[in-house]
Write a protein that holds these residues in place. Structure first.
Motif, PDB file in Angstrom:
ATOM      1  N   VAL A 159       0.368  -1.395   0.059  1.00  0.00           N
ATOM      2  CA  VAL A 159      -0.028  -0.147  -0.010  1.00  0.00           C
ATOM      3  C   VAL A 159       0.842   1.390  -0.009  1.00  0.00           C
ATOM      4  O   VAL A 159       1.868   1.492   0.503  1.00  0.00           O
ATOM      5  N   LEU A 160       0.798   2.139  -1.086  1.00  0.00           N
ATOM      6  CA  LEU A 160       1.880   2.882  -1.372  1.00  0.00           C
ATOM      7  C   LEU A 160       1.182   4.282  -1.198  1.00  0.00           C
ATOM      8  O   LEU A 160      -0.089   4.413  -1.659  1.00  0.00           O
ATOM      9  N   TYR A 161       1.488   5.267  -0.285  1.00  0.00           N
ATOM     10  CA  TYR A 161       1.591   6.556  -0.278  1.00  0.00           C
ATOM     11  C   TYR A 161       1.593   7.562  -1.389  1.00  0.00           C
ATOM     12  O   TYR A 161       2.482   8.331  -0.869  1.00  0.00           O
ATOM     13  N   GLY A 162       0.635   7.881  -1.892  1.00  0.00           N
ATOM     14  CA  GLY A 162       0.858   8.764  -2.613  1.00  0.00           C
ATOM     15  C   GLY A 162       1.349   8.611  -4.130  1.00  0.00           C
ATOM     16  O   GLY A 162       1.757   6.982  -4.074  1.00  0.00           O
ATOM     17  N   GLU A 163       0.919   8.595  -5.090  1.00  0.00           N
ATOM     18  CA  GLU A 163       0.799   8.296  -6.693  1.00  0.00           C
ATOM     19  C   GLU A 163       2.861   8.367  -7.325  1.00  0.00           C
ATOM     20  O   GLU A 163       3.074   7.226  -7.672  1.00  0.00           O
ATOM     21  N   GLU A 164       3.364   8.799  -6.943  1.00  0.00           N
ATOM     22  CA  GLU A 164       5.115   8.943  -7.055  1.00  0.00           C
ATOM     23  C   GLU A 164       5.019   7.225  -6.434  1.00  0.00           C
ATOM     24  O   GLU A 164       5.893   6.967  -6.933  1.00  0.00           O
TER      25      GLU A 164
END
Ligand code: APR
Length: 184
Positions: A159-164
């Motif tokens: 689960v990645l926080y943010g688009e980048e």
């Protein structure tokens, strides 16, 4: 027709963009320090949304060696457990080795409990200053190795926080999938 060995394993990995505390899985993994003190970042979100019981359990557990992982309840969160992956000591930075160890030990805590689905954040890439692309490569490698060994785990979310962060993990995952499809 089943894919080449290894691609089936990768089918058990799924990337998401968002807040890991909202994941309704058996366990979410906290980006922890060896003192198991819940600070900012992922730990801060877990502390705020999970409530005080998680820190209390961490205090009862006591500090862990660098690279180890401890499992506690998840308080008010949708997840059942919280696995604290200690990839760094307070005030220090995450290294490739401590990241590898903390991911491997988190997977072992899940296996010991017979968990079926788990969610990881991009451990080490915030306060602990570890590069996002290298984090993705290391985490995928350790998870793929664990899945190949045999485990009750059927699904591993990142689960990645943010688009980048999401784009970086997606790019590394695509190249890993390609590597595993090329013959020879
Ligand atoms: N959900 C998913 N990912 C998140 C969330 C969230 N709610 N909040 C932050 N992140 C991302 C960050 O953007 C970063 O990419 O998680 C990654 C890890 O960042 P940190 O949480 O800062 O963890 P880390 O770099 O491993 O440092 C751990 O920070 O908060 C303290 O107590 C913690 O001492 C420990 C240290």
């Amino acid at each position: 027709m089943s894919g080449t060995p290894g691609t089936d394993l990768l089918a058990r990995i799924e990337l998401r963009q968002g807040d890991i505390t909202e994941m309704d899985v058996d366990a979410i993994v906290n980006a922890a320090n060896t003192q198991l003190v819940l600070g900012a970042g992922v730990a801060g979100a877990i502390r705020r949304k999970g409530g005080p019981s998680i820190q209390r359990e961490c205090d009862a557990h006591g500090p862990v060696p660098l690279g180890q992982a401890a499992i506690t309840g998840a308080g008010e969160l949708p997840a059942r457990y919280c696995i604290h992956a200690a990839s760094m000591s307070l005030g220090a930075r995450t290294t490739a080795e401590s990241l590898q160890d903390s991911v491997r030990n988190s997977l072992l805590r899940a296996k010991e409990k017979g968990l079926r689905c788990i969610a990881f954040p991009a451990i080490g890439t915030g306060v602990a200053g570890f590069p996002m692309d290298e984090c993705a490569r290391i985490m995928f490698e350790v998870v793929a190795e664990h899945l190949a060994e045999g485990t009750p785990l059927e699904k591993v979310y990142f689960v990645l926080y943010g688009e980048e962060a999401y784009r970086t993990f997606q790019r590394e995952f695509d190249s890993l999938s390609k590597q595993r499809q090329e013959p020879g």
